[in-house]
Design a protein around this motif. Sequence first.
Motif, PDB file in Angstrom:
ATOM      1  N   LEU A 254       0.852  -8.673  -5.841  1.00  0.00           N
ATOM      2  CA  LEU A 254       1.553  -7.878  -5.779  1.00  0.00           C
ATOM      3  C   LEU A 254       2.140  -8.537  -3.816  1.00  0.00           C
ATOM      4  CD1 LEU A 254       1.961  -5.376  -3.548  1.00  0.00           C
ATOM      5  CD2 LEU A 254       3.696  -4.946  -4.958  1.00  0.00           C
ATOM      6  N   THR A 255       2.760  -8.732  -3.297  1.00  0.00           N
ATOM      7  CA  THR A 255       2.222  -9.001  -1.962  1.00  0.00           C
ATOM      8  C   THR A 255       3.704  -8.735  -1.041  1.00  0.00           C
ATOM      9  OG1 THR A 255       2.389 -11.293  -0.579  1.00  0.00           O
ATOM     10  CG2 THR A 255       3.246 -11.524  -2.445  1.00  0.00           C
ATOM     11  N   GLY A 256       3.855  -9.009   0.087  1.00  0.00           N
ATOM     12  CA  GLY A 256       5.199  -8.602   0.891  1.00  0.00           C
ATOM     13  C   GLY A 256       4.914  -9.052   2.501  1.00  0.00           C
TER      14      GLY A 256
ATOM     15  N   ARG B 231       6.474  -7.790   6.496  1.00  0.00           N
ATOM     16  CA  ARG B 231       7.409  -7.172   7.093  1.00  0.00           C
ATOM     17  C   ARG B 231       8.256  -7.800   7.473  1.00  0.00           C
ATOM     18  NH1 ARG B 231       3.565  -3.581  11.605  1.00  0.00           N
ATOM     19  NH2 ARG B 231       3.525  -5.632  12.779  1.00  0.00           N
TER      20      ARG B 231
ATOM     21  N   LEU C 176       7.414  -6.845  -2.091  1.00  0.00           N
ATOM     22  CA  LEU C 176       7.797  -6.261  -0.895  1.00  0.00           C
ATOM     23  C   LEU C 176       7.995  -6.322   0.357  1.00  0.00           C
ATOM     24  CD1 LEU C 176       7.007  -3.047   0.018  1.00  0.00           C
ATOM     25  CD2 LEU C 176       4.756  -3.028   0.273  1.00  0.00           C
TER      26      LEU C 176
ATOM     27  N   PRO D   9       7.509  -3.872   3.260  1.00  0.00           N
ATOM     28  CA  PRO D   9       7.223  -2.907   3.822  1.00  0.00           C
ATOM     29  C   PRO D   9       7.739  -2.259   4.776  1.00  0.00           C
ATOM     30  CG  PRO D   9       6.162  -4.541   4.499  1.00  0.00           C
ATOM     31  CD  PRO D   9       6.854  -4.579   2.957  1.00  0.00           C
TER      32      PRO D   9
ATOM     33  N   GLN E 255       6.529  -0.184   7.338  1.00  0.00           N
ATOM     34  CA  GLN E 255       4.542  -0.567   8.143  1.00  0.00           C
ATOM     35  C   GLN E 255       5.383  -1.172   8.933  1.00  0.00           C
ATOM     36  OE1 GLN E 255       1.442  -3.979   6.935  1.00  0.00           O
ATOM     37  NE2 GLN E 255       1.522  -1.869   4.964  1.00  0.00           N
TER      38      GLN E 255
ATOM     39  N   TYR F 256      -2.388   3.201   7.502  1.00  0.00           N
ATOM     40  CA  TYR F 256      -1.458   1.816   7.663  1.00  0.00           C
ATOM     41  C   TYR F 256      -1.905   1.209   6.405  1.00  0.00           C
ATOM     42  CZ  TYR F 256      -2.288  -2.548   9.234  1.00  0.00           C
ATOM     43  OH  TYR F 256      -2.670  -3.846   9.412  1.00  0.00           O
TER      44      TYR F 256
ATOM     45  N   GLN G 272      -1.556   0.521   2.154  1.00  0.00           N
ATOM     46  CA  GLN G 272      -1.099  -0.346   1.113  1.00  0.00           C
ATOM     47  C   GLN G 272      -1.290  -0.386  -0.023  1.00  0.00           C
ATOM     48  OE1 GLN G 272      -0.600  -3.825   4.562  1.00  0.00           O
ATOM     49  NE2 GLN G 272      -2.363  -4.940   3.012  1.00  0.00           N
TER      50      GLN G 272
ATOM     51  N   ASP H 250       1.284   0.793  -1.879  1.00  0.00           N
ATOM     52  CA  ASP H 250       2.312  -0.267  -2.190  1.00  0.00           C
ATOM     53  C   ASP H 250       0.791  -1.090  -3.728  1.00  0.00           C
ATOM     54  OD1 ASP H 250       2.992   0.623   0.211  1.00  0.00           O
ATOM     55  OD2 ASP H 250       1.923  -1.448   1.108  1.00  0.00           O
ATOM     56  N   ILE H 251      -0.432  -1.320  -3.341  1.00  0.00           N
ATOM     57  CA  ILE H 251      -0.022  -2.415  -4.323  1.00  0.00           C
ATOM     58  C   ILE H 251      -0.903  -1.420  -5.927  1.00  0.00           C
ATOM     59  CG2 ILE H 251      -2.760  -4.161  -5.600  1.00  0.00           C
ATOM     60  CD1 ILE H 251      -2.988  -3.961  -2.344  1.00  0.00           C
TER      61      ILE H 251
ATOM     62  N   VAL I  83      -3.432  -9.599  -5.538  1.00  0.00           N
ATOM     63  CA  VAL I  83      -2.515  -9.988  -3.965  1.00  0.00           C
ATOM     64  C   VAL I  83      -3.372 -11.020  -3.307  1.00  0.00           C
ATOM     65  CG1 VAL I  83      -2.673  -8.534  -2.036  1.00  0.00           C
ATOM     66  CG2 VAL I  83      -3.633  -7.903  -3.806  1.00  0.00           C
TER      67      VAL I  83
ATOM     68  N   GLN J  42      -6.453 -10.062   6.071  1.00  0.00           N
ATOM     69  CA  GLN J  42      -5.516  -9.234   5.109  1.00  0.00           C
ATOM     70  C   GLN J  42      -7.123  -8.382   4.059  1.00  0.00           C
ATOM     71  OE1 GLN J  42      -2.313  -7.720   5.312  1.00  0.00           O
ATOM     72  NE2 GLN J  42      -2.716  -8.303   7.015  1.00  0.00           N
TER      73      GLN J  42
HETATM   74  N1  TRP Z   1      -0.247  -5.845   5.877  1.00  0.00           N
HETATM   75  C1  TRP Z   1       0.490  -6.855   5.421  1.00  0.00           C
HETATM   76  C2  TRP Z   1       1.201  -7.897   6.436  1.00  0.00           C
HETATM   77  O1  TRP Z   1       1.540  -7.309   7.905  1.00  0.00           O
HETATM   78  C3  TRP Z   1       2.134  -6.951   4.141  1.00  0.00           C
HETATM   79  C4  TRP Z   1       1.997  -5.682   3.119  1.00  0.00           C
HETATM   80  C5  TRP Z   1       1.932  -4.435   3.345  1.00  0.00           C
HETATM   81  C6  TRP Z   1       1.177  -5.807   2.568  1.00  0.00           C
HETATM   82  N2  TRP Z   1       1.578  -3.886   1.884  1.00  0.00           N
HETATM   83  C7  TRP Z   1       2.166  -5.300   1.490  1.00  0.00           C
HETATM   84  C8  TRP Z   1       0.665  -7.447   1.507  1.00  0.00           C
HETATM   85  C9  TRP Z   1       0.562  -5.694   0.280  1.00  0.00           C
HETATM   86  C10 TRP Z   1      -0.023  -7.964   0.389  1.00  0.00           C
HETATM   87  C11 TRP Z   1       0.419  -6.148   0.054  1.00  0.00           C
HETATM   88  O2  TRP Z   1       1.023  -9.070   6.568  1.00  0.00           O
END
Ligand code: TRP
Length: 354
Positions: free
Chosen positions: A35-37, A39, A69, A71, A74, A158, A162, A165-166, A174, A180
């Motif tokens: 799981l990765t993302g 913004r 994701l 997000p 976020q 947040y 997160q 999210d995961i 992750v 992070q």
């Molecule tokens: N906080 C991460 C960033 O600013 C983005 C993010 C949101 C994220 N939810 C996540 C990354 C879950 C990994 C897993 O880059």
Amino acid sequence: MTITTAPTPPTTPAEHRSAELEHHIAQDPGRFRVLTGDRPTGPLHLGHYFGTLRNRVRLQDLGVDVMILIPDYQVLTDRDTAERLGEYTDGLLLDYLALGIDPARSTVFNHSAVPALNQLLLPFLSLVSVAELSRNPTVKDEIAHSRQSVVSGLMLTYPAHQAADILSCKGSVVPVGQDQLPHLELSRTIARRFNERYGNVFPEPDALLSAAPLLLGTDGTKMSKSRANSVPLGATADETARLIRGATTDADRHITYDPGTRPGVSSLVLLAALCLERDPHQVAAEIGDGGAAVLKRTVTDAVNSHLAPYRARRAEYARDLPYVRSVLRAGNERANALAEATLEEVREAMGTFR
Ligand code: TRP
């Protein structure tokens, strides 16, 4: 990739765990869900590309279930409103597809489309203290650089979001940068506390530290989506030339690769080296006394030819936005199914109303 991105031997405990994890993934990729993302606060750039995006495609191609994701909630941690959300979201989708994220194997989804994910935030917040949330070093740093004069409740909470999210899709891996790690630690804590209090529902996710090369922005500071100091992946060849021409260098005409004392010049050399898959010292030596002008021309040509096939695919996808958006819709459907199933288990474990 040779020399330039060869991972340095693991030293910290997190790096050791990460190296071990990489080994397990190679042996049985189908057992893992990543799981990765990103913004949606601006266009993805070369730093993302060499740091994380290529790694996602690699994991997907190994056979790992990759969930990406976007997000969108976020975005509101450090600003009042989410500007150009639709445009940035389209841009992210175009980049993912053009780079080789395959919607038949990977899932792209966004926060605001997955109610069950967001609902998990409520029980999760009950598992962490205000003191824990307040001492998160990444959050502290973001507060220091925030565009807002006040700290919102979302900024403070947040990292628990997160965790939702995961854990909503029971992500096991992750991929993260150092910044992070505190968030991932909190996700692990939340999973553990939930399991202790209510029964075993969540696996504890592991961090996969990426050996991201340190590329600086064109102004010599950290490259950032929202700082207008980067080369966007989707930029044209001319825009790329203009952005690189404006990059900070120094007064010494002799080009060397020496990140400690010449950060601006060395970051440009590294960028060319990454694109050319060559050693940065050699690239610098060849430019020699050519000065910043030859350096910048070398970097521009290297970036433009490296990205040309990707940019051609991106332009093709851009002509079919209905398709591109349907990828997100399908991803949201899958993310909803996973999050609803998890929420059902959470309700069961907590004995809440149904
Ligand atoms: N906080 C991460 C960033 O600013 C983005 C993010 C949101 C994220 N939810 C996540 C990354 C879950 C990994 C897993 O880059």
